[in-house]
Design a protein around this motif. Structure first.
Motif, short mmCIF file in Angstrom:
data_model
loop_
_atom_site.label_atom_id
_atom_site.label_comp_id
_atom_site.label_asym_id
_atom_site.label_seq_id
_atom_site.Cartn_x
_atom_site.Cartn_y
_atom_site.Cartn_z
N GLU A 124 -53.01 -10.88 -4.19
CA GLU A 124 -53.02 -10.90 -5.65
C GLU A 124 -53.29 -12.27 -6.27
O GLU A 124 -53.96 -12.37 -7.30
CB GLU A 124 -51.66 -10.43 -6.18
CG GLU A 124 -51.38 -8.97 -6.01
CD GLU A 124 -50.01 -8.60 -6.57
OE1 GLU A 124 -49.83 -7.43 -6.94
OE2 GLU A 124 -49.13 -9.48 -6.64
N VAL A 125 -52.73 -13.34 -5.69
CA VAL A 125 -52.57 -14.58 -6.44
C VAL A 125 -53.78 -15.50 -6.47
O VAL A 125 -53.87 -16.37 -7.34
CB VAL A 125 -51.34 -15.37 -5.93
CG1 VAL A 125 -50.06 -14.61 -6.19
CG2 VAL A 125 -51.48 -15.71 -4.45
N PHE A 126 -54.70 -15.36 -5.53
CA PHE A 126 -55.82 -16.28 -5.49
C PHE A 126 -56.96 -15.81 -6.40
O PHE A 126 -57.24 -14.62 -6.46
CB PHE A 126 -56.35 -16.44 -4.06
CG PHE A 126 -55.39 -17.12 -3.14
CD1 PHE A 126 -54.97 -18.41 -3.37
CD2 PHE A 126 -54.89 -16.46 -2.02
CE1 PHE A 126 -54.07 -19.05 -2.53
CE2 PHE A 126 -53.99 -17.08 -1.16
CZ PHE A 126 -53.58 -18.37 -1.42
N PRO A 127 -57.64 -16.74 -7.09
CA PRO A 127 -58.77 -16.37 -7.94
C PRO A 127 -59.93 -15.82 -7.12
O PRO A 127 -60.10 -16.19 -5.95
CB PRO A 127 -59.15 -17.69 -8.64
CG PRO A 127 -58.55 -18.77 -7.81
CD PRO A 127 -57.35 -18.18 -7.14
N SER A 128 -60.72 -14.93 -7.71
CA SER A 128 -61.77 -14.23 -6.98
C SER A 128 -62.81 -15.17 -6.38
O SER A 128 -63.37 -14.89 -5.33
CB SER A 128 -62.47 -13.22 -7.91
OG SER A 128 -63.01 -13.87 -9.05
N LYS A 129 -63.04 -16.32 -7.04
CA LYS A 129 -64.07 -17.25 -6.55
C LYS A 129 -63.72 -17.86 -5.20
O LYS A 129 -64.61 -18.25 -4.44
CB LYS A 129 -64.28 -18.38 -7.57
CG LYS A 129 -64.92 -17.90 -8.87
CD LYS A 129 -65.06 -19.05 -9.84
CE LYS A 129 -65.64 -18.56 -11.17
NZ LYS A 129 -65.73 -19.65 -12.15
N VAL A 130 -62.44 -17.96 -4.89
CA VAL A 130 -62.02 -18.57 -3.62
C VAL A 130 -61.17 -17.61 -2.79
O VAL A 130 -60.61 -18.01 -1.78
CB VAL A 130 -61.22 -19.88 -3.87
CG1 VAL A 130 -62.06 -20.89 -4.60
CG2 VAL A 130 -59.94 -19.60 -4.65
#
Length: 491
Positions: free
Chosen positions: A398-404
């Motif tokens: 859940e917590v990481f942004p989609s770009k990374v």
């Protein structure tokens, strides 16, 4: 302006006309994650296999001899090699897609089980462990990312929790099969799981996020229509637009130059620290070692339960705890059940430590209370799986942004495997130095320190969209730690 009004009107009319039930929306999401869970049964069986292989090969009569050092390597080698697979995990997930990566991973699993079955030396066992470990690492990013990207916010917690249920079922298959037959036949039985999993993946779609990121908008639309209950395109139009915006790079011209800067932002650093703290608790508070060395620990505790059946009770306790987590997370949220789990694990570990201390110094008679430490050990397995052991994997997705996300997930999982390998490899030496009582006292201390740390670090993400979670870490909108769950999509 009039065109926008007409479009909105048509969209509203489409949704009203084609309104579908929540059950119909949920079924395809459970089907997609169900295919993924067949992969995780296989993954769980490769990890759990060590716990039944060690006691089988340390008997007096065995065709492959293991010394004490070999025993520690059997327990940890697949965990130490998994991080190297994780280095490829993000790349494979990004290049081939989440679903395709998981589907292709079935073949190395089949090969590793064949090598196990044909093993005549400990070196062949090590080769099979290395292959299985590498493959476990390769699929991790896809596993965690796929469930987060195909599920709606109000179902994400439940669906993510089923991943751990599948892994534990993989553990359970090893203990149950071995009680009925020998370890080599168990290897042949294990081949059936990846075969069935490969077929299941043929029936579900790729992640709409990955398809949108690769500019396959038509396929992303089809996938999303399938995942939301086999609906028409007008019913998922708003959600598809949000997905396309979230994966669209802000500056294509400088995309490669600026990509690394995403890892220096607070939106990556804060979630990464949270995940590492969770993994420290999971691996160094004993739950991993208890699983791997369950037979040996039950023997030392002089359990009144049969040695072969005791690990089955341990895994059943994990499974029951996991099911309780799956059912209750929707009502309690992640914070509350996490804190109950960590506090309970600490108290059970403390109880085992005190019991061993009292027996060693003859304060109580060992034969009178042999049921107590066994009950506390099984209780530790149960209580850890109603919270922290499961929820950490939901948090990672859940917590990481989609770009990374792919790379961040891969690195996080690699660190987890490294922690697990270290915990298993050092367990025997640690126990020799500080004793079993001291070891469980250390586990209790780690649990209680982790409880305090997560109280201040862990936000309530249950029922929140991935966009809302990212807004929390970017400082745009803070998630209240006790905020009520919302079952809506941010538009």
């Amino acid at each position: 302006m009039s065109t926008d009004k007409n479009n909105n009107s048509d969209l509203h009319e489409c949704k009203v006309k084609n309104k579908i039930s929540k059950l119909r929306q949920a079924i395809p999401q459970f089907c997609a994650v169900g295919a993924e869970n067949l992969l995780l049964v296989t993954l769980g069986s490769t990890i759990g296999f060590s716990s039944i292989l060690i006691p089988e090969l340390t008997k007096d009569k065995t065709d492959i001899f293991l010394d004490r050092d070999d025993e520690s390597w059997i327990s940890s080698m697949n965990l130490f090699t998994a991080p190297f697979g994780c280095l490829l995990s993000g790349l494979a997930s990004t290049y081939f897609g989440r679903k395709t990566t998981m589907q292709l991973a079935m073949f190395p699993y089949i090969l590793s089980w064949l090598i196990f079955y044909l093993s005549t030396t400990k070196q062949m066992l090590f080769i099979a462990l290395v292959l299985a470990g590498l493959n476990n690492g390769i699929v991790e990013a896809s596993v965690l990312t796929y469930v987060a990207e195909v599920s709606q916010p109000h179902l994400r917690g439940i669906l993510s929790s089923t991943l751990s249920v599948a892994v534990i079922l993989g553990f359970l298959t090893q203990s149950l099969t071995t009680t009925l037959t020998n370890w080599r036949t168990t290897c042949l039985v294990n081949i059936t799981y990846p075969v069935i999993g490969f077929i299941a993946f043929c029936l579900v779609p790729e992640s709409p996020y990955w398809l949108a990121e690769k500019q396959q908008i038509v396929n992303a639309e089809k996938a999303l229509c399938w995942l939301r209950g086999w609906v028409s395109s007008c019913q998922i139009k708003n959600e598809l637009e949000i997905i396309c915006i979230s994966v669209k790079p802000k500056d294509n011209k400088h995309k490669n130059k600026k990509h690394w800067k995403e890892f220096t932002k607070q939106t990556f650093i804060s979630p990464f620290i949270l995940v590492i703290v969770c993994f420290v608790i999971v691996n160094f508070a004993g739950s991993v070692c208890i699983q791997t060395y369950s037979v040996e620990i039950f023997k030392e505790l002089n359990t009144p339960i049969g040695i072969k059946i005791a690990p089955v009770y341990l895994i059943l306790a994990q499974l029951i705890g996991t099911i309780i987590c799956v059912v209750s997370i929707f009502f309690t949220g992640k914070r509350t059940i996490n804190f109950i789990s960590i506090a309970g694990g600490g108290l059970c570990s403390l109880g085992i430590s005190i019991y061993i201390y009292l027996v060693e110094f003859n304060f109580i008679h060992e034969n009178k209370y042999t049921w107590l430490p066994s009950l506390l050990l099984i209780g530790t397995a149960f209580i850890s799986h109603i919270g922290i052991r499961l929820l950490v994997w939901i948090i990672v997705g859940e917590v990481f942004p989609s770009k990374v996300k792919s790379i961040a997930t891969s690195v996080s999982v690699a660190i987890n495997y490294a922690f697990s390998g270290i915990a298993n490899k050092t367990y025997l030496g640690l126990k020799d130095i500080i004793g079993l009582s001291g070891t469980f006292m250390l586990y209790a201390i780690i649990y209680f320190i982790g409880l305090v740390a997560l109280y201040f670090m862990l936000p309530e993400t249950e029922g929140k969209t991935l966009q809302e979670i990212q807004q929390h870490y970017s400082g745009i909108h803070k998630l209240n730690k006790n905020q009520q769950k919302e079952q809506k999509i941010l538009i």
